[in-house]
Design a protein around this motif. Sequence first.
Motif, PDB file in Angstrom:
ATOM      1  N   UNK A 190       0.861  -1.185   0.000  1.00 28.93           N
ATOM      2  CA  UNK A 190       0.000   0.000   0.000  1.00 28.93           C
ATOM      3  C   UNK A 190       0.903   1.242   0.000  1.00 28.93           C
ATOM      4  N   UNK A 191       1.441   1.634  -1.161  1.00 34.24           N
ATOM      5  CA  UNK A 191       2.458   2.693  -1.208  1.00 34.24           C
ATOM      6  C   UNK A 191       1.982   4.051  -0.701  1.00 34.24           C
ATOM      7  N   UNK A 192       0.680   4.266  -0.619  1.00 34.29           N
ATOM      8  CA  UNK A 192       0.184   5.571  -0.162  1.00 34.29           C
ATOM      9  C   UNK A 192      -0.026   5.629   1.355  1.00 34.29           C
ATOM     10  N   UNK A 193       0.169   4.512   2.043  1.00 35.78           N
ATOM     11  CA  UNK A 193       0.077   4.518   3.514  1.00 35.78           C
ATOM     12  C   UNK A 193       1.235   5.341   4.079  1.00 35.78           C
ATOM     13  N   UNK A 194       0.985   6.004   5.195  1.00 39.16           N
ATOM     14  CA  UNK A 194       1.992   6.869   5.797  1.00 39.16           C
ATOM     15  C   UNK A 194       2.272   6.439   7.237  1.00 39.16           C
ATOM     16  N   UNK A 195       3.539   6.556   7.653  1.00 42.57           N
ATOM     17  CA  UNK A 195       3.963   6.133   8.988  1.00 42.57           C
ATOM     18  C   UNK A 195       4.761   7.261   9.631  1.00 42.57           C
ATOM     19  N   UNK A 196       4.391   7.638  10.831  1.00 40.83           N
ATOM     20  CA  UNK A 196       5.124   8.698  11.527  1.00 40.83           C
ATOM     21  C   UNK A 196       5.430   8.277  12.956  1.00 40.83           C
ATOM     22  N   UNK A 197       6.438   8.936  13.525  1.00 40.48           N
ATOM     23  CA  UNK A 197       6.868   8.676  14.910  1.00 40.48           C
ATOM     24  C   UNK A 197       6.984  10.009  15.625  1.00 40.48           C
ATOM     25  N   UNK A 198       6.422  10.063  16.823  1.00 37.51           N
ATOM     26  CA  UNK A 198       6.507  11.245  17.671  1.00 37.51           C
ATOM     27  C   UNK A 198       7.119  10.823  19.000  1.00 37.51           C
ATOM     28  N   UNK A 199       8.233  11.433  19.384  1.00 36.38           N
ATOM     29  CA  UNK A 199       8.831  11.056  20.659  1.00 36.38           C
ATOM     30  C   UNK A 199      10.254  11.548  20.804  1.00 36.38           C
ATOM     31  N   UNK A 200      10.742  11.492  22.052  1.00 31.16           N
ATOM     32  CA  UNK A 200      12.072  11.998  22.378  1.00 31.16           C
ATOM     33  C   UNK A 200      13.163  11.114  21.790  1.00 31.16           C
ATOM     34  N   UNK A 201      14.145  11.763  21.163  1.00 31.01           N
ATOM     35  CA  UNK A 201      15.394  11.116  20.767  1.00 31.01           C
ATOM     36  C   UNK A 201      16.426  11.392  21.866  1.00 31.01           C
TER      37      UNK A 201
END
Length: 314
Positions: A190-201
């Motif tokens: 599903x090439x249009x799916x999006x993945x993001x990450x929010x958090x402390x590095x």
Amino acid sequence: VALAPPDEFSARLEDMGCRFVPMPMDNKGVSPIGDFALLLRYRKALKRIRPDVYLGYTIKPNVYGSLAAHSLGIPTINNISGLGTAFIRKNLLTKIVQGLYRTALRRAHTVYFQNEDDRQEFVRSKLVRIAQTDLVPGSGINLTAYAPDAKTGKTDSNNRHIKFLMIARLVRDKGIGEYVDAARKIRSQYPQARFSVLGFLGVANRTAIEKEDVDGWVEEGVLEYLGSADDVRPFIKAADCVVLPSYREGTPRTLLEAAAMAKPVITTDVPGCRETTDHGVNGYLCQVKDADDLAAQMAKFIDLSPSDRLAMGA
């Protein structure tokens, strides 16, 4: 009175009405000398403050703060909000941490746990007596602040522009590696799916993810790194599904926040996480450390109709 390591959030505790007392500590350090120095700092501070009760959160405050309080005859209440790396990766450190807990919690008035698995593990290991314990399922969510969005019904109709969001400190035990591997698998289908990450590095943890790793994933195009934020609500609002493939939790606040905002969740079938999710009802459970199964649950979510996704969030 709040005793904690000083950081950019310390002033907020004072704004809320707490007196803030700096308590420097090396969260990930295992130096006996450093920990003994922390014990002495706790004792000095508690001797000066003379509180009616000491409430401990997280490993070092629960251990060294409690030992200092006991030495001064101050009653203690402890909150075991999760078992952490020492219990996930069983080794010599696990034995040491268990011994410290056993000593520190022996005279505790009450020891709160956030899920039954953690409580039973402590009782089985003779770290606490069952009569000392109680259960509080999570830190709680302000349902006025975290509420479903009135426009939640506006969902992508072609089932492919799905946005997955992971909110967590960037450490391996949160399952960030499995999330990235699953994202690669899903994007090939599903090439249009999006993945993001929010958090402390740059978290003080032995399993912390390096910035170079995150930069590589972003450059590869597999995910978007959103940095860290004081207010996660706009990010949850923009997501279709919140994902947490953690190896173990107390009761994960991020999933409670997502659920409060009527967002479906995908998480692992492990202590703490499974308490938040009824498989197939408000989200999906996957096997821990299994990127293939995580990807399968994500694909299942993508293939739902928009109305089924809304029903799952509700």
